[in-house]
Write a protein that holds these residues in place. Structure first.
Motif, mmCIF file in Angstrom:
data_model
loop_
_atom_site.group_PDB
_atom_site.id
_atom_site.type_symbol
_atom_site.label_atom_id
_atom_site.label_comp_id
_atom_site.label_asym_id
_atom_site.label_seq_id
_atom_site.Cartn_x
_atom_site.Cartn_y
_atom_site.Cartn_z
ATOM 1 N N VAL A 71 -3.680 -18.736 8.393
ATOM 2 C CA VAL A 71 -3.190 -17.848 9.353
ATOM 3 C C VAL A 71 -1.931 -17.012 9.321
ATOM 4 O O VAL A 71 -1.108 -17.205 8.303
ATOM 5 C CB VAL A 71 -3.170 -18.486 10.879
ATOM 6 C CG1 VAL A 71 -4.799 -19.110 11.043
ATOM 7 C CG2 VAL A 71 -2.033 -19.519 10.906
ATOM 8 N N LEU A 72 -1.832 -16.057 10.293
ATOM 9 C CA LEU A 72 -0.542 -15.164 9.958
ATOM 10 C C LEU A 72 0.614 -15.719 11.000
ATOM 11 O O LEU A 72 1.817 -15.668 10.521
ATOM 12 C CB LEU A 72 -0.842 -13.634 10.067
ATOM 13 C CG LEU A 72 -2.210 -13.136 9.245
ATOM 14 C CD1 LEU A 72 -2.253 -11.632 9.398
ATOM 15 C CD2 LEU A 72 -1.731 -13.273 7.749
ATOM 16 N N LEU A 89 -7.545 -13.331 2.663
ATOM 17 C CA LEU A 89 -6.831 -12.395 1.622
ATOM 18 C C LEU A 89 -5.788 -13.121 0.956
ATOM 19 O O LEU A 89 -5.161 -12.831 -0.011
ATOM 20 C CB LEU A 89 -6.657 -10.874 2.127
ATOM 21 C CG LEU A 89 -7.823 -10.192 2.464
ATOM 22 C CD1 LEU A 89 -7.231 -8.747 2.966
ATOM 23 C CD2 LEU A 89 -8.867 -9.878 1.526
ATOM 24 N N SER A 90 -5.070 -14.001 1.664
ATOM 25 C CA SER A 90 -3.919 -14.535 1.278
ATOM 26 C C SER A 90 -3.947 -15.202 -0.028
ATOM 27 O O SER A 90 -4.963 -16.030 -0.300
ATOM 28 C CB SER A 90 -3.291 -15.776 2.465
ATOM 29 O OG SER A 90 -2.289 -16.460 1.908
ATOM 30 N N GLY A 91 -3.108 -15.038 -0.944
ATOM 31 C CA GLY A 91 -3.008 -15.525 -2.298
ATOM 32 C C GLY A 91 -4.110 -14.839 -3.181
ATOM 33 O O GLY A 91 -4.072 -14.965 -4.562
ATOM 34 N N THR A 92 -4.805 -13.674 -2.799
ATOM 35 C CA THR A 92 -5.630 -13.141 -3.581
ATOM 36 C C THR A 92 -5.269 -11.886 -4.228
ATOM 37 O O THR A 92 -5.777 -11.425 -5.174
ATOM 38 C CB THR A 92 -7.058 -12.810 -2.792
ATOM 39 O OG1 THR A 92 -6.726 -11.550 -1.981
ATOM 40 C CG2 THR A 92 -7.606 -13.949 -2.259
ATOM 41 N N THR A 131 -0.817 -30.018 10.447
ATOM 42 C CA THR A 131 0.359 -29.678 9.450
ATOM 43 C C THR A 131 0.270 -28.252 9.387
ATOM 44 O O THR A 131 -0.738 -27.457 8.967
ATOM 45 C CB THR A 131 0.272 -30.367 8.451
ATOM 46 O OG1 THR A 131 0.534 -31.780 8.630
ATOM 47 C CG2 THR A 131 1.368 -29.834 7.401
ATOM 48 N N ALA A 132 1.424 -27.539 9.252
ATOM 49 C CA ALA A 132 1.709 -26.013 9.162
ATOM 50 C C ALA A 132 2.715 -25.964 8.047
ATOM 51 O O ALA A 132 3.774 -26.517 8.009
ATOM 52 C CB ALA A 132 2.238 -25.167 10.187
ATOM 53 N N ARG A 133 2.161 -25.209 6.843
ATOM 54 C CA ARG A 133 2.922 -25.160 5.589
ATOM 55 C C ARG A 133 3.007 -23.595 5.282
ATOM 56 O O ARG A 133 2.022 -22.897 5.177
ATOM 57 C CB ARG A 133 2.300 -26.014 4.591
ATOM 58 C CG ARG A 133 2.916 -25.980 3.292
ATOM 59 C CD ARG A 133 2.088 -26.819 2.136
ATOM 60 N NE ARG A 133 1.894 -28.135 2.730
ATOM 61 C CZ ARG A 133 0.774 -28.428 3.011
ATOM 62 N NH1 ARG A 133 -0.344 -27.532 3.056
ATOM 63 N NH2 ARG A 133 0.761 -29.812 3.527
ATOM 64 N N VAL A 134 4.318 -23.172 5.247
ATOM 65 C CA VAL A 134 4.512 -21.690 4.819
ATOM 66 C C VAL A 134 4.073 -21.339 3.248
ATOM 67 O O VAL A 134 4.397 -22.111 2.281
ATOM 68 C CB VAL A 134 6.094 -21.287 4.987
ATOM 69 C CG1 VAL A 134 6.975 -21.600 3.997
ATOM 70 C CG2 VAL A 134 6.090 -19.574 4.860
ATOM 71 N N LEU A 135 3.619 -20.192 3.164
ATOM 72 C CA LEU A 135 3.015 -19.723 1.850
ATOM 73 C C LEU A 135 3.888 -18.379 1.601
ATOM 74 O O LEU A 135 3.489 -17.301 2.194
ATOM 75 C CB LEU A 135 1.405 -19.151 1.915
ATOM 76 C CG LEU A 135 0.923 -20.508 2.059
ATOM 77 C CD1 LEU A 135 -0.755 -20.276 1.976
ATOM 78 C CD2 LEU A 135 0.890 -21.715 1.021
ATOM 79 N N PRO A 136 5.131 -18.591 0.982
ATOM 80 C CA PRO A 136 6.048 -17.328 0.743
ATOM 81 C C PRO A 136 5.202 -16.164 0.226
ATOM 82 O O PRO A 136 4.781 -16.240 -0.962
ATOM 83 C CB PRO A 136 7.264 -17.883 0.180
ATOM 84 C CG PRO A 136 6.918 -19.279 0.342
ATOM 85 C CD PRO A 136 5.675 -19.673 0.275
ATOM 86 N N GLY A 137 5.377 -14.888 0.720
ATOM 87 C CA GLY A 137 4.874 -13.845 0.185
ATOM 88 C C GLY A 137 3.571 -13.725 -0.431
ATOM 89 O O GLY A 137 3.118 -12.979 -1.291
ATOM 90 N N ALA A 138 2.548 -14.575 0.452
ATOM 91 C CA ALA A 138 1.245 -14.604 -0.104
ATOM 92 C C ALA A 138 0.168 -13.552 0.219
ATOM 93 O O ALA A 138 -0.738 -13.445 -0.526
ATOM 94 C CB ALA A 138 0.549 -15.839 0.384
ATOM 95 N N LEU A 139 0.809 -12.612 1.185
ATOM 96 C CA LEU A 139 -0.059 -11.482 1.565
ATOM 97 C C LEU A 139 0.699 -10.385 1.410
ATOM 98 O O LEU A 139 1.491 -9.918 1.707
ATOM 99 C CB LEU A 139 -0.689 -11.606 3.001
ATOM 100 C CG LEU A 139 -1.527 -10.627 3.566
ATOM 101 C CD1 LEU A 139 -2.986 -10.801 2.909
ATOM 102 C CD2 LEU A 139 -1.679 -11.133 4.777
ATOM 103 N N ARG A 140 -0.450 -9.132 0.729
ATOM 104 C CA ARG A 140 0.241 -7.813 0.722
ATOM 105 C C ARG A 140 -0.130 -6.982 2.092
ATOM 106 O O ARG A 140 -1.441 -6.857 2.116
ATOM 107 C CB ARG A 140 -0.012 -7.187 -0.305
ATOM 108 C CG ARG A 140 0.572 -7.740 -1.812
ATOM 109 C CD ARG A 140 -0.308 -7.482 -2.964
ATOM 110 N NE ARG A 140 -0.935 -5.983 -2.967
ATOM 111 C CZ ARG A 140 -0.431 -4.889 -3.804
ATOM 112 N NH1 ARG A 140 0.764 -5.285 -4.211
ATOM 113 N NH2 ARG A 140 -0.907 -3.845 -3.739
ATOM 114 N N VAL A 141 0.691 -6.410 3.003
ATOM 115 C CA VAL A 141 0.220 -5.754 4.237
ATOM 116 C C VAL A 141 0.851 -4.366 3.875
ATOM 117 O O VAL A 141 2.012 -4.160 3.649
ATOM 118 C CB VAL A 141 0.980 -6.598 5.135
ATOM 119 C CG1 VAL A 141 0.041 -5.611 6.467
ATOM 120 C CG2 VAL A 141 0.374 -7.871 5.235
#
Length: 293
Positions: A134-135, A76-79, A281-291
């Motif tokens: 992932v989270l 769901l990230s980014g959707t 490689t791990a890269r943060v996706l800021p604010g990408a998911l609503r929980v």
């Protein structure tokens, strides 16, 4: 009134994620909410169900532990879709980081009336796995080996399985020589593990990164370097409180993109599920998911 689709890991926690959903489902339906339930046949199936439900404007509930939470949340990230967590696994570490109360009455109030909160997710790339999101964290070293042992445990459950897995992994571990690159700057490291943490918790309640926040746009990088095994066992106990970070054998950095490589085939894991070997490689996706929390 919100509409929900529950994606259930039927084997979560050894007793079944479905059991944790029963009381909650009654409360949601009594309040007038629509609830559909889907049992995951695989992680790919869970992602497909989650994306479809999210596209329909439904709140997607991940019912199980960190594996299903990371799988569904990553899908769901980014959707723009909204995730709800129903903690029912061994670890439930991301739910713990969000402060979720697993009591059905409290959880139903959160799911029915809580405001969605934007949180960060982690984009993971490696040579042997497709890109995934992932989270909680990416961990490379003795903890990934310990998690493998815990996942295969037949008798012990919960924290006990992780602790026993940790003892077994440490006893057989030999020092790995890492190359850790944080936002373009390389940091040589020799020791037990490197953890890129979005959530402060991993391994069923162990506070690996006490200052990590799920909404700050950064990953906390925790490195535990070479030390006598007896000291590492002490560090394992200090993970309960986060006190390990004050020891000289522990180094903490922060960054947005972390690449972890090593001089041999060191295992890494993500959210208790993915098993592979470095580099990653791990890269943060800021604010990408609503929980909902």
């Amino acid at each position: 009134m919100r509409q929900f689709t529950a994606v259930v890991n039927p084997s979560a926690g050894g007793a079944g994620g479905a059991a944790a959903l029963l009381a909650l489902a009654r409360l949601l339906r009594e309040a007038g909410a629509d609830l559909r339930t889907e049992y995951s046949r695989s992680l790919d199936h869970a992602r497909e169900v989650a994306r479809t439900a999210g596209e329909q404007g439904r709140v997607v509930l991940a019912v199980g532990g960190d594996g299903i939470a990371g799988c569904v949340g990553g899908a769901l990230s980014g959707t723009g879709a909204t995730l709800g967590l129903v903690p029912a696994g061994r670890g439930n570490d991301f739910a713990r980081a969000l402060g979720l109360d697993p009591d059905p009455a409290a959880l139903s109030r959160t799911l029915l009336h809580g405001d969605p909160r934007p949180v960060d997710t982690i984009e993971v790339e490696s040579a042997v796995h497709d890109r995934t999101v992932v989270l909680g964290s990416v961990y490379a070293g003795v903890d990934a080996l310990a998690n493998r042992h815990a996942n295969r445990a037949r008798v012990l459950r919960g924290s006990a399985s992780y602790y026993a897995g940790g003892l077994r992994a440490v006893a057989a571990w030999r020092t790995a020589h890492y190359r850790v690159t944080v936002d373009g700057e390389e940091h040589p490291h020799a020791g037990y593990t490197v953890v890129a943490a979005n959530s402060g918790y991993y391994g069923s309640g162990r506070l690996i990164a006490p200052d990590a926040r799920v909404d700050d746009g950064l990953l906390d990088v925790v490195m535990i370097r070479q030390a006598p095994r007896r000291l590492f066992f002490t560090l394992m106990n200090e993970l309960r409180t986060g006190g390990h970070v004050h020891r000289p054998e522990v180094r903490v950095l922060r960054g947005r993109e972390i690449r972890i490589a090593a001089d041999r085939d060191v295992p890494y894991g993500t959210d208790g599920e993915v098993e592979a070997v470095l580099p990653v490689t791990a890269r943060v996706l800021p604010g990408a998911l609503r929980v909902l929390c």
